[in-house]
Design an enzyme around this catalytic site. Structure first.
Site, PDB file in Angstrom:
ATOM      1  CG  HIS A 308      -2.080   0.904   1.119  1.00  0.00           C
ATOM      2  ND1 HIS A 308      -2.010   2.245   1.363  1.00  0.00           N
ATOM      3  CD2 HIS A 308      -3.344   0.636   0.707  1.00  0.00           C
ATOM      4  CE1 HIS A 308      -3.210   2.772   1.145  1.00  0.00           C
ATOM      5  NE2 HIS A 308      -4.030   1.826   0.743  1.00  0.00           N
ATOM      6  CG  ASP A 366      -8.365  -4.667  -2.583  1.00  0.00           C
ATOM      7  OD1 ASP A 366      -7.609  -3.722  -2.859  1.00  0.00           O
ATOM      8  OD2 ASP A 366      -9.607  -4.568  -2.535  1.00  0.00           O
TER       9      ASP A 366
END
Ligand code: SDX
Length: 431
Positions: A308, A366
């Protein structure tokens, strides 16, 4: 804009330039470079915006080092446990948790705007049956500006509010219709006697041929997934919505642009890509092979659902999602789900690997969401539409905040030009 309490001095060719520094309520200070080009004739350079604040905002804050996500100051783990999606929508839109009366009024408004203009059914029928549901959502949401003219004037606060409610209310209907169209089943109309998440599950999974009872466990899990995806600062799709809106585009066009951006596998498309990756890995003993591939610079393969831009510690949403995955699969009696086994083993092995430790790569939102969605009966092609459905409130909250900003200007980045300088045209006979 916050007052500047200190300045940064930039020296170029012996000339000093004083740049104001603003301090936020949380997070890093920012250096105001708006006058830099006018004063020094230079641009800053930041492809991917790794060190750039594009706006000021009061909606969501992420502390990537601590793995903290706040919506109007409330931690996501508390909201996921104690609140529910429509209450979080109210919080994101209006800045405070609602009273019971305000919440009831808001939920009633949303409930009574869930139906789509009947003419839009024909719009769906223009797609091939095998169209990806995201392709349908991009098209249908963009087309909403052709059906809801009375809520496209962004200068009218009432029309902005109507568009806000319409988008939050109708996205589950659009997503469910995209799914039903994709699988060749009849559309199911929304029901006002069901809560937001139950209504979505009913529109997706009920059929006219038999009675369908929404499983409260799945409805609670669905609502929590919506909450975990609601907003996330200035991510790529939110920045797309803000940039589209800065030109004065109508809200439906801006949200359609956000859906298009979210579709990419580096962003919201990662939930589908992650489950497909877990399927490809297939078994725990093949994990080392894929971890090596993820580390190989010559191999484009990346661990989907990992890494991320902001979180350099755990993603708090992934933590809640992982707990929810265990709970939902247990309650559904799905034991030893191979993909969940592979996901947990993959997470463990990756987090013990020096490469992932050094690059601070952790599971993101996710990584586990697809396992729950698949257990609920959704095909992988519906994972990103569900993300888009849930993120609509974040997009529209940020859109609304930007329109109220007196500093609003059209977004127009500059560039570091490396092309040809001026040269004369060469006639074809001389080439
Ligand atoms: C979302 O912004 C948001 O907030 C997004 C989101 C939201 O709620 O809106 O949180 C939702 O989009 C989550 C992210 C979903 N995407 C994926 O899971 C796809 C896989 N992840 C990567 O593509 C990547 O981690 C990103 C896109 C998420 C972040 O990319 P960055 O910040 O640009 O980081 P990078 O690509 O510069 O990577 C830094 C290093 C690189 O190695 P070096 O060039 O330094 O040697 O880490 C490596 C990358 O190769 N790396 C990975 C990796 N992610 C980064 N290596 C293997 N597997 C990965 N998943």
């Amino acid at each position: 804009m916050a007052e500047s309490t200190k300045t940064a001095t930039l020296t170029i060719d012996g000339q000093d330039y004083e740049l104001p520094i603003y301090s936020p309520t949380a997070g890093p200070d920012v250096i105001d470079i708006r006058k830099l080009y006018g004063q020094a004739g230079v641009f800053t350079y930041d492809p991917g915006f790794t060190s750039t604040a594009s706006t000021d905002s009061t909606i969501t804050f992420i502390d990537g080092g601590k793995g903290e996500l706040l919506h109007r100051g409330y931690p996501i783990d508390q909201l996921a446990e104690k609140s529910h999606y429509l209450e979080v929508c109210y919080l994101l839109l209006y800045g405070e948790l609602p009273s019971a009366a305000k919440l009831e009024e808001f939920e009633s408004l949303v409930t009574h705007h869930t139906m789509l203009h009947e003419q839009m059914m024909n719009f769906f029928r223009g797609f091939r049956r095998d169209a990806h549901p995201m392709a349908i959502m991009v098209g249908v949401v963009g087309a909403m500006s052709a059906f809801y003219h009375d809520s496209t004037d962004i200068n009218d606060p009432h029309q902005r509010e109507v568009a806000t409610i319409r988008l939050i209310a109708k996205m589950p209907t659009v997503a469910a219709m995209a799914y039903k169209y994709h699988i060749g089943q009849p559309f199911v109309y929304p029901r006002n006697d069901l809560d937001y998440a139950s209504n979505f599950l009913n529109m997706c999974f009920s059929v006219p041929a038999e009675k369908y009872e929404v499983n409260p466990v799945l409805s609670r899990a669905m609502d929590r997934i919506f909450t975990l995806h609601a907003d996330h600062e200035q991510n790529a799709s939110t920045s797309t919505v803000r940039l589209a809106s800065s030109s004065g585009a109508n809200p439906f066009a801006c949200i359609a642009a956000g859906i298009a951006c979210l579709w990419g596998p580096a962003h919201g498309g990662a939930n589908q890509a992650c489950l497909e990756m877990l399927e490809e890995i297939g078994s725990v003993d093949r994990i080392p092979e894929f971890i090596e591939r993820a580390k190989d610079k010559n191999d484009p393969f990346r661990l989907m659902g990992f890494g991320h831009r902001v979180y350099k510690n755990f993603d708090p949403r992934a933590t809640v999602m992982k707990e929810s995955a265990d709970e939902v699969l247990d309650l559904l009696g799905i034991e030893n789900n191979p993909k969940l086994q592979v996901a947990k083993a993959l997470e463990k092995q990756a987090l013990e690997d020096p490469y992932f430790k050094e690059k601070k790569l952790f599971p993101n939102v996710d990584f586990y969401s697809g396992i729950i969605l698949e257990a609920m009966g959704f095909p992988t092609s519906m994972f990103t539409p569900i993300f888009a459905l849930a993120r609509t409130v974040g997009w529209i909250s940020q859109w609304s905040e930007q329109l109220a900003d007196p500093q609003l200007k059209i977004g127009r980045p500059r560039q570091l030009y490396k092309g040809e300088t001026s040269r004369d045209y060469v006639d074809i006979e001389n080439r």
